[in-house]
Design an enzyme around this catalytic site. Structure first.
Site, short mmCIF file in Angstrom:
data_model
loop_
_atom_site.label_atom_id
_atom_site.label_comp_id
_atom_site.label_asym_id
_atom_site.label_seq_id
_atom_site.Cartn_x
_atom_site.Cartn_y
_atom_site.Cartn_z
N GLY A 150 -69.82 -40.90 -50.67
CA GLY A 150 -70.62 -40.41 -49.55
C GLY A 150 -71.95 -39.90 -50.02
O GLY A 150 -72.13 -39.58 -51.21
N GLN A 176 -79.72 -35.12 -49.70
CA GLN A 176 -79.56 -35.45 -51.12
C GLN A 176 -80.60 -36.45 -51.62
O GLN A 176 -80.73 -36.66 -52.82
CB GLN A 176 -78.16 -36.03 -51.38
CG GLN A 176 -77.05 -35.02 -51.18
CD GLN A 176 -75.74 -35.62 -51.58
OE1 GLN A 176 -75.07 -36.26 -50.77
NE2 GLN A 176 -75.37 -35.45 -52.84
N CYS A 201 -70.16 -33.76 -56.89
CA CYS A 201 -71.28 -34.04 -55.98
C CYS A 201 -72.42 -34.62 -56.80
O CYS A 201 -72.73 -34.09 -57.87
CB CYS A 201 -71.71 -32.75 -55.28
SG CYS A 201 -73.13 -32.97 -54.20
N LEU A 202 -73.03 -35.68 -56.29
CA LEU A 202 -74.14 -36.31 -57.02
C LEU A 202 -75.31 -35.34 -57.21
O LEU A 202 -76.10 -35.51 -58.13
CB LEU A 202 -74.62 -37.56 -56.27
CG LEU A 202 -73.59 -38.69 -56.14
CD1 LEU A 202 -74.14 -39.80 -55.26
CD2 LEU A 202 -73.19 -39.23 -57.50
N HIS A 213 -67.43 -32.72 -46.67
CA HIS A 213 -68.40 -32.55 -47.76
C HIS A 213 -69.81 -32.95 -47.31
O HIS A 213 -70.78 -32.22 -47.52
CB HIS A 213 -67.95 -33.39 -48.97
CG HIS A 213 -68.83 -33.30 -50.17
ND1 HIS A 213 -68.40 -32.77 -51.37
CD2 HIS A 213 -70.12 -33.68 -50.37
CE1 HIS A 213 -69.40 -32.82 -52.25
NE2 HIS A 213 -70.45 -33.37 -51.67
N GLU A 214 -69.92 -34.12 -46.67
CA GLU A 214 -71.25 -34.63 -46.29
C GLU A 214 -71.84 -33.84 -45.13
O GLU A 214 -73.05 -33.59 -45.10
CB GLU A 214 -71.19 -36.13 -45.96
CG GLU A 214 -70.67 -37.03 -47.08
CD GLU A 214 -71.30 -36.79 -48.44
OE1 GLU A 214 -72.47 -36.34 -48.51
OE2 GLU A 214 -70.62 -37.03 -49.45
N HIS A 241 -73.37 -30.75 -46.33
CA HIS A 241 -74.73 -30.95 -46.87
C HIS A 241 -75.79 -30.80 -45.77
O HIS A 241 -76.88 -30.31 -46.03
CB HIS A 241 -74.86 -32.37 -47.46
CG HIS A 241 -74.46 -32.48 -48.90
ND1 HIS A 241 -75.03 -31.74 -49.90
CD2 HIS A 241 -73.55 -33.28 -49.52
CE1 HIS A 241 -74.50 -32.07 -51.08
NE2 HIS A 241 -73.59 -33.01 -50.87
NI NI Z 1 -72.35 -33.92 -52.31
#
Ligand code: NI
Length: 161
Positions: free
Chosen positions: A47, A52, A90-91, A132-133, A136
């Site tokens: 995701g 991000q 997480c990226l 999670h997304e 963000h």
């Molecule tokens: Ni993330």
């Protein structure tokens, strides 16, 4: 489609902002979605949220293993149930993973890339990814859910220095 640079915690303040609702799904949003999907796939993520990639708009993309990628615009969680213990990374927080609790089931409402209203019921990994997304989009990172610092781990990289 372009691979976009990924914002990193703690340097990129966009990750801590509440993202704005998308007013109109136009060609610039379509392009953003395509670029976000390419960026997610290049990083082997499940995701990615627009903040991000430095864009403070309520757009997320997801891709479960062996499935097609999809986007959700202005997503909202309308139901949550149960609890699951998960290990997340997480990226935007490279080099770490952590154990947290997520809902076991969620129902999410939003618009697809054509502007059609969709409702999706999810369990397991997809429920976790939605939470999670969507976090963000509200400036929240998974590390905010870590109750005990011992639950945050350094991920050993196999890459040479
Ligand atoms: Ni993330």
């Amino acid at each position: 489609m372009r691979v976009l640079p990924i914002s990193h915690y703690p340097n990129d303040s966009v990750l801590r902002q509440k993202a704005k609702k998308v007013p109109t799904i136009d060609s610039s949003i379509q392009r953003l979605i395509d670029d976000m999907i390419k960026t997610m796939q290049r990083s082997n993520g499940v995701g990615l949220a627009a903040p991000q990639v430095g864009i403070s708009l309520r757009v997320i993309v997801l891709q479960m293993p062996e499935q097609e990628p999809f986007a959700l615009i202005n997503p909202e969680i309308i139901k949550r149930a149960g609890e699951q213990q998960v290990t997340e990374g997480c990226l935007s927080v490279p080099g770490y993973c952590g154990e947290i609790k997520r809902s076991a089931e969620v129902e999410v409402k939003g618009k697809d890339r054509r502007g059609k209203i969709v409702k999706i019921k999810a369990t397991g990994l997809l429920a976790e990814a939605f939470e999670h997304e969507i976090d963000h989009l509200n400036g929240i990172l998974y590390i905010d859910h870590i109750e005990n610092p011992e639950n945050l781990h350094n991920v050993q990289s196999n890459e040479a220095d």
